[in-house]
Scaffold this active site. Structure first.
Site, PDB file in Angstrom:
ATOM      1  N   TYR A   1       0.868  -1.183   0.000  1.00 30.11           N
ATOM      2  CA  TYR A   1       0.000   0.000   0.000  1.00 30.11           C
ATOM      3  C   TYR A   1       0.899   1.224   0.000  1.00 30.11           C
ATOM      4  CZ  TYR A   1      -4.286   2.482   1.429  1.00 30.11           C
ATOM      5  OH  TYR A   1      -5.369   3.319   1.493  1.00 30.11           O
TER       6      TYR A   1
ATOM      7  N   ARG B   1      -6.085  10.229 -10.922  1.00 31.48           N
ATOM      8  CA  ARG B   1      -5.499  10.905  -9.748  1.00 31.48           C
ATOM      9  C   ARG B   1      -4.996   9.819  -8.813  1.00 31.48           C
ATOM     10  NH1 ARG B   1      -5.768  10.017  -5.057  1.00 31.48           N
ATOM     11  NH2 ARG B   1      -7.671  10.804  -4.124  1.00 31.48           N
TER      12      ARG B   1
ATOM     13  N   GLU C   1     -12.164   4.697  -6.813  1.00 28.35           N
ATOM     14  CA  GLU C   1     -10.870   5.003  -6.211  1.00 28.35           C
ATOM     15  C   GLU C   1     -10.004   5.820  -7.152  1.00 28.35           C
ATOM     16  OE1 GLU C   1     -10.178   3.527  -2.944  1.00 28.35           O
ATOM     17  OE2 GLU C   1      -8.721   5.155  -3.056  1.00 28.35           O
ATOM     18  N   ASP C   2      -9.493   6.894  -6.654  1.00 28.27           N
ATOM     19  CA  ASP C   2      -8.488   7.701  -7.352  1.00 28.27           C
ATOM     20  C   ASP C   2      -8.931   8.166  -8.747  1.00 28.27           C
ATOM     21  OD1 ASP C   2      -7.214   7.276  -4.996  1.00 28.27           O
ATOM     22  OD2 ASP C   2      -5.343   6.546  -5.849  1.00 28.27           O
TER      23      ASP C   2
ATOM     24  N   ASP D   1     -14.088   6.068  -1.937  1.00 26.15           N
ATOM     25  CA  ASP D   1     -13.145   5.960  -0.827  1.00 26.15           C
ATOM     26  C   ASP D   1     -12.454   7.288  -0.535  1.00 26.15           C
ATOM     27  OD1 ASP D   1     -11.639   4.537   1.059  1.00 26.15           O
ATOM     28  OD2 ASP D   1     -10.016   4.227  -0.369  1.00 26.15           O
ATOM     29  N   ASP D   2     -12.108   8.020  -1.589  1.00 27.88           N
ATOM     30  CA  ASP D   2     -11.348   9.267  -1.396  1.00 27.88           C
ATOM     31  C   ASP D   2     -12.210  10.359  -0.776  1.00 27.88           C
ATOM     32  OD1 ASP D   2      -8.855   8.350  -2.658  1.00 27.88           O
ATOM     33  OD2 ASP D   2     -10.177   8.114  -4.382  1.00 27.88           O
TER      34      ASP D   2
ATOM     35  N   ASN E   1      -0.679  11.530   0.060  1.00 30.77           N
ATOM     36  CA  ASN E   1       0.120  10.342  -0.208  1.00 30.77           C
ATOM     37  C   ASN E   1       0.778  10.452  -1.575  1.00 30.77           C
ATOM     38  OD1 ASN E   1      -0.746   8.940   2.159  1.00 30.77           O
ATOM     39  ND2 ASN E   1      -2.713   8.617   1.154  1.00 30.77           N
TER      40      ASN E   1
ATOM     41  N   ASN F   1      -5.356   7.193   7.464  1.00 30.75           N
ATOM     42  CA  ASN F   1      -5.538   6.661   6.114  1.00 30.75           C
ATOM     43  C   ASN F   1      -6.854   5.897   6.034  1.00 30.75           C
ATOM     44  OD1 ASN F   1      -5.223   4.802   3.736  1.00 30.75           O
ATOM     45  ND2 ASN F   1      -3.290   5.919   3.627  1.00 30.75           N
TER      46      ASN F   1
HETATM   47  N1  LIG Z   1      -4.829   9.776   3.843  1.00 27.38           N
HETATM   48  C1  LIG Z   1      -5.826   9.317   3.131  1.00 27.38           C
HETATM   49  O1  LIG Z   1      -6.526   8.383   3.504  1.00 27.38           O
HETATM   50  C2  LIG Z   1      -6.127   9.948   1.825  1.00 27.38           C
HETATM   51  C3  LIG Z   1      -5.270  10.823   1.255  1.00 27.38           C
HETATM   52  N2  LIG Z   1      -5.564  11.410   0.063  1.00 27.38           N
HETATM   53  C4  LIG Z   1      -4.555  12.280  -0.507  1.00 27.38           C
HETATM   54  O2  LIG Z   1      -5.039  13.592  -0.570  1.00 27.38           O
HETATM   55  C5  LIG Z   1      -4.464  14.233  -1.686  1.00 27.38           C
HETATM   56  C6  LIG Z   1      -5.550  14.975  -2.432  1.00 27.38           C
HETATM   57  O3  LIG Z   1      -6.484  14.073  -2.924  1.00 27.38           O
HETATM   58  P1  LIG Z   1      -7.874  14.607  -3.535  1.00 27.38           P
HETATM   59  O4  LIG Z   1      -8.569  15.458  -2.576  1.00 27.38           O
HETATM   60  O5  LIG Z   1      -8.570  13.442  -4.063  1.00 27.38           O
HETATM   61  O6  LIG Z   1      -7.314  15.484  -4.751  1.00 27.38           O
HETATM   62  P2  LIG Z   1      -8.053  16.622  -5.547  1.00 27.38           P
HETATM   63  O7  LIG Z   1      -7.305  16.789  -6.807  1.00 27.38           O
HETATM   64  O8  LIG Z   1      -9.502  16.366  -5.584  1.00 27.38           O
HETATM   65  O9  LIG Z   1      -7.829  17.936  -4.632  1.00 27.38           O
HETATM   66  C7  LIG Z   1      -6.596  18.559  -4.468  1.00 27.38           C
HETATM   67  C8  LIG Z   1      -6.840  19.940  -3.895  1.00 27.38           C
HETATM   68  O10 LIG Z   1      -5.600  20.499  -3.533  1.00 27.38           O
HETATM   69  C9  LIG Z   1      -5.513  21.801  -4.071  1.00 27.38           C
HETATM   70  N3  LIG Z   1      -4.126  22.140  -4.326  1.00 27.38           N
HETATM   71  C10 LIG Z   1      -3.275  21.579  -5.199  1.00 27.38           C
HETATM   72  N4  LIG Z   1      -2.083  22.179  -5.143  1.00 27.38           N
HETATM   73  C11 LIG Z   1      -2.190  23.149  -4.207  1.00 27.38           C
HETATM   74  C12 LIG Z   1      -1.290  24.111  -3.701  1.00 27.38           C
HETATM   75  N5  LIG Z   1      -0.032  24.191  -4.119  1.00 27.38           N
HETATM   76  N6  LIG Z   1      -1.739  24.965  -2.756  1.00 27.38           N
HETATM   77  C13 LIG Z   1      -3.009  24.885  -2.324  1.00 27.38           C
HETATM   78  N7  LIG Z   1      -3.900  23.980  -2.752  1.00 27.38           N
HETATM   79  C14 LIG Z   1      -3.488  23.125  -3.700  1.00 27.38           C
HETATM   80  C15 LIG Z   1      -6.334  21.768  -5.342  1.00 27.38           C
HETATM   81  O11 LIG Z   1      -6.677  23.094  -5.666  1.00 27.38           O
HETATM   82  P3  LIG Z   1      -7.553  23.483  -6.958  1.00 27.38           P
HETATM   83  O12 LIG Z   1      -8.917  22.964  -6.667  1.00 27.38           O
HETATM   84  O13 LIG Z   1      -7.491  24.956  -6.968  1.00 27.38           O
HETATM   85  O14 LIG Z   1      -6.901  22.821  -8.116  1.00 27.38           O
HETATM   86  C16 LIG Z   1      -7.494  20.905  -4.884  1.00 27.38           C
HETATM   87  O15 LIG Z   1      -8.451  21.691  -4.221  1.00 27.38           O
HETATM   88  C17 LIG Z   1      -3.727  13.176  -2.476  1.00 27.38           C
HETATM   89  O16 LIG Z   1      -2.345  13.260  -2.216  1.00 27.38           O
HETATM   90  C18 LIG Z   1      -4.233  11.888  -1.926  1.00 27.38           C
HETATM   91  O17 LIG Z   1      -3.244  10.880  -1.930  1.00 27.38           O
HETATM   92  C19 LIG Z   1      -6.739  11.172  -0.591  1.00 27.38           C
HETATM   93  C20 LIG Z   1      -7.625  10.291  -0.083  1.00 27.38           C
HETATM   94  C21 LIG Z   1      -7.361   9.566   1.145  1.00 27.38           C
HETATM   95  C1  LIG Z   2      -5.303   6.627   0.552  1.00 29.57           C
HETATM   96  C2  LIG Z   2      -5.954   7.020  -0.676  1.00 29.57           C
HETATM   97  O1  LIG Z   2      -7.021   6.540  -0.993  1.00 29.57           O
HETATM   98  C3  LIG Z   2      -5.335   7.999  -1.516  1.00 29.57           C
HETATM   99  O2  LIG Z   2      -4.308   8.560  -1.159  1.00 29.57           O
HETATM  100  O3  LIG Z   2      -5.889   8.244  -2.594  1.00 29.57           O
HETATM  101 MG   LIG Z   3      -7.481   6.842  -3.003  1.00 26.06          MG
END
Ligand SMILES: NC(=O)C1=CN([C@@H]2O[C@H](COP(=O)(O)OP(=O)(O)OC[C@H]3O[C@@H](n4cnc5c(N)ncnc54)[C@H](OP(=O)(O)O)[C@@H]3O)[C@@H](O)[C@H]2O)C=CC1
Ligand SMILES: CC(=O)C(=O)O
Ligand SMILES: [Mg+2]
Length: 591
Positions: free
Chosen positions: A139, A192, A282-283, A305-306, A447, A491
């Site tokens: 993972y 993504r 997912e993603d 999941d996200d 991540n 996570n």
């Molecule tokens: N720990 C966990 O269980 C999980 C972790 N994640 C992690 O979260 C992260 C984001 O995922 P997700 O929400 O799906 O992604 P999205 O692409 O949906 O969202 C990313 C957000 O971050 C913003 N962003 C990007 N770059 C910057 C920056 N330099 N400064 C400020 N804001 C910024 C984007 O802005 P804008 O809208 O303006 O483009 C957007 O709003 C990933 O790394 C993923 O791995 C996700 C799911 C679960």
């Molecule tokens: C953990 C997860 O689902 C992600 O980073 O997208």
């Molecule tokens: Mg994910």
């Protein structure tokens, strides 16, 4: 076939063999051999007993040197194995010794994938018994690197690939999968992948990894799990030029073409596996993720999941953290860096829980939560240009262009990173946060590790050991001023295996937000005083099967309460029932 089925049902024919009969779905006649008309084409499926060489090459049944003398004799294995007969425990010891010798995590990943393809039960035995050590391999973070290099390390295909080339034939593609009784599908379109962006078809590592956790952490049978990658192309120029790239060499299809393929997939899944198969998105990139969830949430058993799993795990961590930072949920002010799937999903669930606890409408509780995206703080003056999922978070405030400015202006007690961009919680930001919070709660969710908003060391050092810290990818314990700080792992892996198990055991047909709250509540309850004393806001993964059983029970209970459970009557003790349903990787004896 007809007479066999008649015999099985006590002589009563249950099939309509009239020429009008359509090809059936569901579990009774999944492949439609029985009720197809003479003109219709059917798949010539054959069942056979694996023995001899093919038994050794069948990962579901292979036991390697653990085949007993009697099994070797009766299954034509004599001479195909060296004389030694060993236990599964010894096999596990040897493999763990070998794995520990690899210096490079990707080598460990490849060794684990090879094991999964060679001896499935041994793979799961290792993963279950050594979960904290192996989770970072199968993972995040290693799976991220594996996806980036998937074409180069590709040996044998895992999961099901559905590309634009299969448009119009998706149902046939599903029928090529060797297992029929599917309970959980994890599907990605690779746009993504973690915080690594568009990895196209190579995103397959994610559904494969997530489903191996469904089995190891949640106890869903491996044969009931189906990883799927939908390949609509990639906009990743590097991959398009990579000679080893395994996907369609074209830019991403969008609009109607994209929607049509996804719709064909969703319809084919329901037709082939019925109403109760869980489809976990997912993603996906956020411009598709929210739309797909809304579109199929009323017709299918879907879970993102996200958006939803992450929301549930973070809410659990925040609720647990209240024991350390004090106050109620509504006493806190939240600031997010990142307003996408994870950020807005978490924000909404926190607002919902606050609203339930205080009886204040959710429109009001949302005002305790602020988000920053790539253009700065989300405020009312930006409303017109905001994507729909950001609009509820556009509060009255003057524009603020960056996170540091937002931290100073909003003065949050909780800082959550969901941006996908590493090292964005700078020294100045953490020092500012720590200047007005005795115990700031910092969650760097992005991540893999390279994208984490800060490291554990940075969070503890820059807050002078006062931060409560958790991150999406694991960090080692860190010693600061003679005290050892153990960072938690925030996570969704804590949630989705138990959540999915709860849906499966209750036969739920829809997901409801209250089930996410139920999962979150069950997880938060599992944090012990011993965990709190180490600064942990999540229980250790070593207890994950017990945790998953509790989550499953709470989710199932909610499904019964909401009337969406179809497995009746409701088992009296849902925790015990969940435990009794869990897959065990121990070898079976063969007759
Ligand atoms: N720990 C966990 O269980 C999980 C972790 N994640 C992690 O979260 C992260 C984001 O995922 P997700 O929400 O799906 O992604 P999205 O692409 O949906 O969202 C990313 C957000 O971050 C913003 N962003 C990007 N770059 C910057 C920056 N330099 N400064 C400020 N804001 C910024 C984007 O802005 P804008 O809208 O303006 O483009 C957007 O709003 C990933 O790394 C993923 O791995 C996700 C799911 C679960
Ligand atoms: C953990 C997860 O689902 C992600 O980073 O997208
Ligand atoms: Mg994910």
């Amino acid at each position: 076939m007809e007479s066999t089925l008649k015999e099985m049902r006590g002589g009563e024919s249950v099939l309509d063999l009239s020429p009008k009969a359509t090809v059936g779905g569901g579990v009774e006649d999944v492949y439609g051999e029985d009720c197809a008309t003479e003109e219709q084409l059917v798949t010539p499926w054959a069942y056979s007993v694996a023995s001899g060489y093919s038994l050794l090459r069948d990962p579901h049944h292979n036991k390697g040197l653990a085949f007993t003398e009697k099994e070797r004799d009766s299954h034509y294995l004599l001479g195909l194995l060296p004389p030694a007969v060993v236990t599964q425990q010894l096999q596990e010891k040897k493999l763990m010794d070998n794995l520990r010798k690899y210096q490079v995590p990707l080598q460990k990943y490849m060794a684990m994938m090879e094991l999964q393809e060679r001896n499935e039960r041994l793979f799961y035995k290792l993963l279950i018994d050594n979960v904290e050590e192996l989770l970072p391999i199968v993972y995040t973070p290693t799976v991220g690197e594996a996806c980036q290099k998937y074409g180069s390390i590709f040996r044998r295909p895992q999961g099901l690939y559905i590309s634009l080339k299969e448009k119009g034939k998706v149902l046939d593609v599903l029928k090529n999968w060797p297992e029929r009784s599917i309970q959980v599908i994890v599907v990605t379109d690779g746009e993504r992948i973690l915080g690594l962006g568009d990895l196209g078809c190579q995103g397959m590592g994610i559904p494969v990894g997530k489903l191996s956790l469904y089995t190891a952490l949640g106890g869903v049978r491996p044969s009931a799990c189906l990883p799927v990658t939908i390949d609509v192309g990639t906009n990743n120029e590097q991959l398009l030029k990579d000679e080893f790239y395994i996907g369609l060499r074209q830019r991403r299809a969008t609009g109607q073409e994209y929607a049509d393929l996804l719709h064909e997939f969703m319809s084919a899944v329901k037709q082939n596996y019925g109403e109760k198969v869980l489809i976990q998105f997912e993603d996906f990139a956020n411009h598709n993720a929210f739309t797909l969830l809304a579109k199929y949430g009323t017709t299918h058993l879907v879970f993102n999941d996200d958006i939803q799993g992450t929301a549930s795990v973070v809410l659990a961590g925040v609720v647990a953290a209240l024991k350390l930072i004090g106050g109620t949920l509504a006493d806190h002010k939240f600031l997010f860096l990142g307003a996408g799937e994870a950020g807005t999903g978490i924000a909404e669930l926190i607002a919902l829980e606050m609203s339930k606890q205080t009886k204040i409408p959710v429109e009001e509780t949302r005002k305790k939560i602020w988000l920053v995206d790539s253009k700065g703080l989300i405020v009312n003056s930006r409303r017109e240009s905001l994507q729909h999922f950001k609009k509820p978070w556009a509060h009255d405030h003057e524009p603020v262009k960056d996170l540091l400015g937002a931290v100073k202006a909003i003065k949050p007690t909780v800082l959550i990173g969901s941006s996908g961009v590493g090292r964005t919680f700078t020294k100045e930001i953490i020092e500012t946060l720590a200047s007005f919070n005795e115990k700031p709660l910092i969650m760097a969710l992005s991540n893999p590790t390279s994208q984490s908003e800060c490291t554990a060391e940075e969070a503890y050092t820059w807050s002078q050991g006062r931060a409560i810290f958790a991150s999406g990818s694991p960090f080692d314990p860190f010693e600061y001023n003679g005290k050892v700080f153990v960072p938690g792992q925030a996570n969704n892996a804590y949630i989705f295996p138990g959540f999915g198990l709860g849906l499966v055991i209750s036969g739920a047909i829809r997901v409801h937000d209250d089930m996410l709250l139920a999962a979150s509540e069950a997880l938060a309850k599992q944090v012990s005083d011993e965990n709190y004393n180490k600064g942990l806001i999540y229980p250790p993964f070593s207890n994950i099967r017990k945790i998953s059983a509790n989550i499953a029970a709470n989710v199932a209970a909610k499904a019964y309460e909401l009337g969406v459970a179809t497995h009746l009557p409701r088992p009296a003790n849902l925790v015990k029932y969940a435990e009794s349903c869990m897959y065990s990787p121990v070898y079976r004896s063969y007759r």
